[in-house]
Design an enzyme around this catalytic site. Structure first.
Site, PDB file in Angstrom:
ATOM      1  N   ILE A 106     -67.951  -7.026  31.421  1.00  0.00           N
ATOM      2  CA  ILE A 106     -67.466  -7.279  30.057  1.00  0.00           C
ATOM      3  C   ILE A 106     -68.085  -6.254  29.103  1.00  0.00           C
ATOM      4  O   ILE A 106     -67.446  -5.794  28.162  1.00  0.00           O
ATOM      5  CB  ILE A 106     -67.767  -8.735  29.632  1.00  0.00           C
ATOM      6  CG1 ILE A 106     -66.943  -9.679  30.527  1.00  0.00           C
ATOM      7  CG2 ILE A 106     -67.462  -8.974  28.166  1.00  0.00           C
ATOM      8  CD1 ILE A 106     -67.231 -11.155  30.352  1.00  0.00           C
ATOM      9  N   GLY A 142     -53.419 -10.210  30.097  1.00  0.00           N
ATOM     10  CA  GLY A 142     -53.996 -11.113  29.104  1.00  0.00           C
ATOM     11  C   GLY A 142     -55.218 -11.839  29.627  1.00  0.00           C
ATOM     12  O   GLY A 142     -55.439 -13.006  29.350  1.00  0.00           O
ATOM     13  N   LYS A 173     -78.436 -16.667  26.825  1.00  0.00           N
ATOM     14  CA  LYS A 173     -78.954 -15.951  27.995  1.00  0.00           C
ATOM     15  C   LYS A 173     -80.020 -14.956  27.545  1.00  0.00           C
ATOM     16  O   LYS A 173     -79.733 -14.047  26.762  1.00  0.00           O
ATOM     17  CB  LYS A 173     -77.790 -15.222  28.679  1.00  0.00           C
ATOM     18  CG  LYS A 173     -78.210 -14.389  29.860  1.00  0.00           C
ATOM     19  CD  LYS A 173     -77.032 -13.727  30.528  1.00  0.00           C
ATOM     20  CE  LYS A 173     -77.502 -12.764  31.599  1.00  0.00           C
ATOM     21  NZ  LYS A 173     -76.428 -11.886  32.073  1.00  0.00           N
ATOM     22  N   GLU A 199     -75.562  -7.432  37.332  1.00  0.00           N
ATOM     23  CA  GLU A 199     -76.205  -7.295  36.013  1.00  0.00           C
ATOM     24  C   GLU A 199     -75.201  -7.584  34.891  1.00  0.00           C
ATOM     25  O   GLU A 199     -75.360  -7.094  33.766  1.00  0.00           O
ATOM     26  CB  GLU A 199     -76.830  -5.905  35.865  1.00  0.00           C
ATOM     27  CG  GLU A 199     -78.128  -5.723  36.656  1.00  0.00           C
ATOM     28  CD  GLU A 199     -79.353  -6.294  35.930  1.00  0.00           C
ATOM     29  OE1 GLU A 199     -79.225  -6.765  34.803  1.00  0.00           O
ATOM     30  OE2 GLU A 199     -80.455  -6.268  36.533  1.00  0.00           O
TER      31      GLU A 199
HETATM   32  C1  LIG Z   1     -66.894 -12.221  41.614  1.00  0.00           C
HETATM   33  C2  LIG Z   1     -66.865 -11.690  40.226  1.00  0.00           C
HETATM   34  C3  LIG Z   1     -67.801 -12.122  39.299  1.00  0.00           C
HETATM   35  C4  LIG Z   1     -67.815 -11.596  38.013  1.00  0.00           C
HETATM   36  N1  LIG Z   1     -68.794 -11.961  37.129  1.00  0.00           N
HETATM   37  C5  LIG Z   1     -68.899 -11.321  35.935  1.00  0.00           C
HETATM   38  C6  LIG Z   1     -69.940 -11.608  35.023  1.00  0.00           C
HETATM   39  O1  LIG Z   1     -70.763 -12.489  35.232  1.00  0.00           O
HETATM   40  N2  LIG Z   1     -69.986 -10.899  33.879  1.00  0.00           N
HETATM   41  C7  LIG Z   1     -69.069  -9.929  33.560  1.00  0.00           C
HETATM   42  O2  LIG Z   1     -69.192  -9.268  32.540  1.00  0.00           O
HETATM   43  N3  LIG Z   1     -68.048  -9.698  34.385  1.00  0.00           N
HETATM   44  C8  LIG Z   1     -67.930 -10.351  35.553  1.00  0.00           C
HETATM   45  N4  LIG Z   1     -66.887 -10.084  36.382  1.00  0.00           N
HETATM   46  C9  LIG Z   1     -65.821  -9.204  35.915  1.00  0.00           C
HETATM   47  C10 LIG Z   1     -64.935  -9.975  34.942  1.00  0.00           C
HETATM   48  O3  LIG Z   1     -64.388 -11.107  35.580  1.00  0.00           O
HETATM   49  C11 LIG Z   1     -63.817  -9.083  34.435  1.00  0.00           C
HETATM   50  O4  LIG Z   1     -64.329  -7.863  33.995  1.00  0.00           O
HETATM   51  C12 LIG Z   1     -63.108  -9.718  33.273  1.00  0.00           C
HETATM   52  O5  LIG Z   1     -62.701 -11.023  33.576  1.00  0.00           O
HETATM   53  C13 LIG Z   1     -61.910  -8.902  32.866  1.00  0.00           C
HETATM   54  O6  LIG Z   1     -60.879  -8.996  33.800  1.00  0.00           O
HETATM   55  P1  LIG Z   1     -59.492  -8.329  33.424  1.00  0.00           P
HETATM   56  O7  LIG Z   1     -59.021  -8.901  32.153  1.00  0.00           O
HETATM   57  O8  LIG Z   1     -59.658  -6.857  33.492  1.00  0.00           O
HETATM   58  O9  LIG Z   1     -58.553  -8.767  34.633  1.00  0.00           O
HETATM   59  P2  LIG Z   1     -57.825 -10.165  34.948  1.00  0.00           P
HETATM   60  O10 LIG Z   1     -58.592 -11.333  34.487  1.00  0.00           O
HETATM   61  O11 LIG Z   1     -57.473 -10.103  36.394  1.00  0.00           O
HETATM   62  O12 LIG Z   1     -56.507 -10.121  34.096  1.00  0.00           O
HETATM   63  C14 LIG Z   1     -55.382  -9.373  34.485  1.00  0.00           C
HETATM   64  C15 LIG Z   1     -54.206  -9.745  33.611  1.00  0.00           C
HETATM   65  O13 LIG Z   1     -53.118  -8.919  33.954  1.00  0.00           O
HETATM   66  C16 LIG Z   1     -51.991  -9.725  34.131  1.00  0.00           C
HETATM   67  N5  LIG Z   1     -51.067  -9.060  35.058  1.00  0.00           N
HETATM   68  C17 LIG Z   1     -51.333  -8.539  36.269  1.00  0.00           C
HETATM   69  N6  LIG Z   1     -50.223  -8.046  36.827  1.00  0.00           N
HETATM   70  C18 LIG Z   1     -49.243  -8.242  35.921  1.00  0.00           C
HETATM   71  C19 LIG Z   1     -47.847  -7.975  35.892  1.00  0.00           C
HETATM   72  N7  LIG Z   1     -47.223  -7.406  36.922  1.00  0.00           N
HETATM   73  N8  LIG Z   1     -47.148  -8.333  34.807  1.00  0.00           N
HETATM   74  C20 LIG Z   1     -47.721  -8.947  33.747  1.00  0.00           C
HETATM   75  N9  LIG Z   1     -49.033  -9.230  33.710  1.00  0.00           N
HETATM   76  C21 LIG Z   1     -49.768  -8.892  34.779  1.00  0.00           C
HETATM   77  C22 LIG Z   1     -52.534 -11.040  34.649  1.00  0.00           C
HETATM   78  O14 LIG Z   1     -51.621 -12.087  34.489  1.00  0.00           O
HETATM   79  C23 LIG Z   1     -53.759 -11.178  33.771  1.00  0.00           C
HETATM   80  O15 LIG Z   1     -53.370 -11.702  32.520  1.00  0.00           O
HETATM   81  C24 LIG Z   1     -66.835 -10.636  37.655  1.00  0.00           C
HETATM   82  C25 LIG Z   1     -65.860 -10.257  38.559  1.00  0.00           C
HETATM   83  C26 LIG Z   1     -65.874 -10.762  39.845  1.00  0.00           C
HETATM   84  C27 LIG Z   1     -64.829 -10.301  40.830  1.00  0.00           C
END
Ligand SMILES: Cc1cc2nc3c(=O)[nH]c(=O)nc-3n(C[C@H](O)[C@H](O)[C@H](O)COP(=O)(O)OP(=O)(O)OC[C@H]3O[C@@H](n4cnc5c(N)ncnc54)[C@H](O)[C@@H]3O)c2cc1C
Length: 504
Positions: A348, A14, A79, A344
């Site tokens: 997202i 989530g 932006k 860049e």
């Molecule tokens: C340093 C850094 C800077 C960034 N800056 C940018 C930016 O400026 N622009 C951009 O577009 N992107 C950026 N990103 C990438 C961006 O943060 C992610 O693409 C975006 O937040 C999506 O993350 P996610 O939802 O895939 O993962 P997460 O936010 O990690 O979410 C994972 C989810 O899975 C759940 N989960 C995990 N394991 C389990 C389990 N066993 N059981 C139940 N739930 C579980 C967690 O609770 C969480 O809800 C950056 C990333 C990093 C590392």
């Protein structure tokens, strides 16, 4: 006649990707999905990801979200592009704008005329001066683009900078309103069908078993379903993109709330600065092979411009992607499918592209291998092109002041990138794609911004009379200056349009 059966879609995770996917599916395919999202608050989300690309506006629009409302809740700012400081060489600064150079309408791109005048020895200002978006950004001003394509103020797009921790909850409210079900809990086991190998269900820590037809892995870097359960291999690009850690630290806003993100080169990587309505996001993305965690945290703390609002928070990652994002009946979206560092702001965007491709290729109960292959082809293309674009930033430098910059300057780059650089260097040509995120102006901005200047230009640029061309450029520059001067200051525009919600 009964329509196709609803697919039981289970999303694990989530964060931004989980709730973006959930909101889009329930909004755009309400008759085809019954959606269940599992997330664990105890595990939490990555909590970064605050700068976006203009494509996000299409996403917001498709979901029927009112932009001003969304920006107010996520404390968003506008932006116009990304400012790169100290990349080509120390002291440099250029903007990669979300807009064109020149008016962007002619058959021959503007930079060819610019190159020609320079080749003839004319005293031409830097290319950036001919981009309305760049000049607007430099002046710290913002207004929405003009809808009239003949107007100079129509020659740009924009994206958002927002609070990562507020974005997913905003989407969650929309998705739940539209019928998405959410279960709090930790996934501890993935159950697979003995014959097909497909995922049949997931088991939560409390013993609950949740069955589904299609599983979407949005579990973040852990890649719980695709990586761990289905063992899809990870293709590592660390040798080209050696940054593998970051340290993040928000601070009070002390300087201007700029309508752009800054990427400031550092001894072993670069530092982001993302101004929001209520704070400024900062982080140092660095290569652990070239500096220590302590040194990175120290350097960031020293560099941030306002009072820190939290301690430095460390993050680890690997550049690369899963060989396939869709395997069996499981699709990874977001960090679970791969990661290209945030230089860049493409993560997202990649989430959005995966959602779009999924909706276009939405499967029946029985997944068709053809749809799956097409999805993987599209995602691979996106990753590969972004990868090349990112590598360009590091490689096109004359910096030799640290071991890190020496490494990236001299490393071998993918052939696909060397060819692109050569084409531009010889005659200002930009490789054109039907698919992929960054269009000509983006490549031109980075090439020129980092010192790769074309030696030649499009022969059609010779047709115009030199003096007429020069007068045209001067007129354009004057028009840009006077148009920019009429635009409100960025923060003033935000105050009027989308000041943060009092209750947020
Ligand atoms: C340093 C850094 C800077 C960034 N800056 C940018 C930016 O400026 N622009 C951009 O577009 N992107 C950026 N990103 C990438 C961006 O943060 C992610 O693409 C975006 O937040 C999506 O993350 P996610 O939802 O895939 O993962 P997460 O936010 O990690 O979410 C994972 C989810 O899975 C759940 N989960 C995990 N394991 C389990 C389990 N066993 N059981 C139940 N739930 C579980 C967690 O609770 C969480 O809800 C950056 C990333 C990093 C590392």
């Amino acid at each position: 006649m009964a329509g196709p059966e609803r697919l039981r879609v289970v999303i694990v995770g989530g964060g931004t990707s989980g709730w973006m996917t959930a909101a889009a599916l329930v909004r755009l395919l309400p008759r085809r999905v019954s959606l269940h999202l599992i997330e664990s608050e105890a595990i939490g989300v990555i909590g970064v990801g605050e700068a976006t690309l203009p494509h996000i506006r299409g996403f917001v629009e498709k979901l029927g979200i009112r932009e001003a409302d969304f920006m107010a809740w996520t404390r968003g700012t506008f932006k116009l592009g990304i400012e790169f400081r100290d990349w080509g060489k120390l002291g440099d600064s250029y903007i990669h704008p979300f807009g064109t150079f020149g008016r962007g309408k002619g058959e021959v791109d503007f930079h060819h005329y610019w190159t020609r005048l320079r080749a003839e020895g004319a005293d031409v200002p830097p290319l950036e001066h001919f981009s309305y978006a760049c000049m607007l950004a430099r002046a710290n001003r913002f207004d929405l683009p003009d809808a009239d394509p003949d107007k100079l103020a129509s020659t740009f797009g924009y994206a958002y900078q927002f609070d990562a921790l507020l974005f997913a909850p905003y989407l969650r409210a929309i998705a739940e309103d539209l019928g998405a079900r959410r279960t709090e809990g930790r996934v501890v086991e993935v159950l697979r069908d003995g014959r097909s190998g497909d995922i049949a269900a997931i088991r939560l820590e409390d013993g609950q078993v949740i069955e589904g037809d299609l599983f979407i892995d949005c579990s973040g870097f852990r890649s719980l379903l695709l990586g761990e359960a289905l063992e899809e291999p990870f293709e590592d690009w660390n040798h080209w993109l050696p940054a593998d850690r970051a340290v993040a630290m928000p601070c009070r806003t002390q300087t201007a709330v700029t309508p752009y993100t800054s990427a400031i080169a550092m001894p072993a990587g670069w530092r982001w600065r993302i101004p929001l309505q209520h704070r400024t996001g900062n982080g140092y993305v660095y290569a652990s092979a070239f500096t220590s965690d302590e040194e990175a945290a120290r350097a960031l703390t020293h560099a941030v411009e306002g009072a820190p609002l939290a301690d430095p928070r460390p993050l680890r990652f690997r550049a690369g992607r899963r060989r396939r994002s869709w395997s069996h009946n499981c699709i990874a979206i977001g960090l679970a499918s791969g990661f290209l560092e945030p230089l860049e702001s493409t993560s997202i965007y990649l989430v959005q592209q995966a959602i779009t491709a999924l909706i276009e290729l939405f499967p029946e109960k029985q997944v068709s291998p053809v749809d799956r292959d097409e999805f993987n082809r599209l995602i691979d293309l996106e990753y590969d092109r972004i990868r090349d674009f990112l590598i360009l930033h590091y490689h096109a430098t004359t910096r030799d002041d640290t071991a890190f910059w020496n490494y990236v300057r001299t490393m071998t780059v993918p052939d696909s990138l060397s060819e692109k650089i050569e084409l531009f260097r010889r005659a200002g040509r930009v490789v054109k794609y039907r698919e992929g995120v960054f269009l000509d102006a983006s490549w031109i901005a980075v090439y020129v911004g980092q010192g790769i200047l074309p030696q030649g230009y499009d022969p059609r640029a010779d047709q115009a009379d030199g003096a007429v061309l020069m007068r045209g450029m001067q007129a354009l520059q004057a028009e840009i200056t006077s148009t920019v001067a009429r635009v409100p200051e960025h923060l003033r525009y935000i105050d009027r349009y989308c000041a943060m919600a009092a209750a947020a």
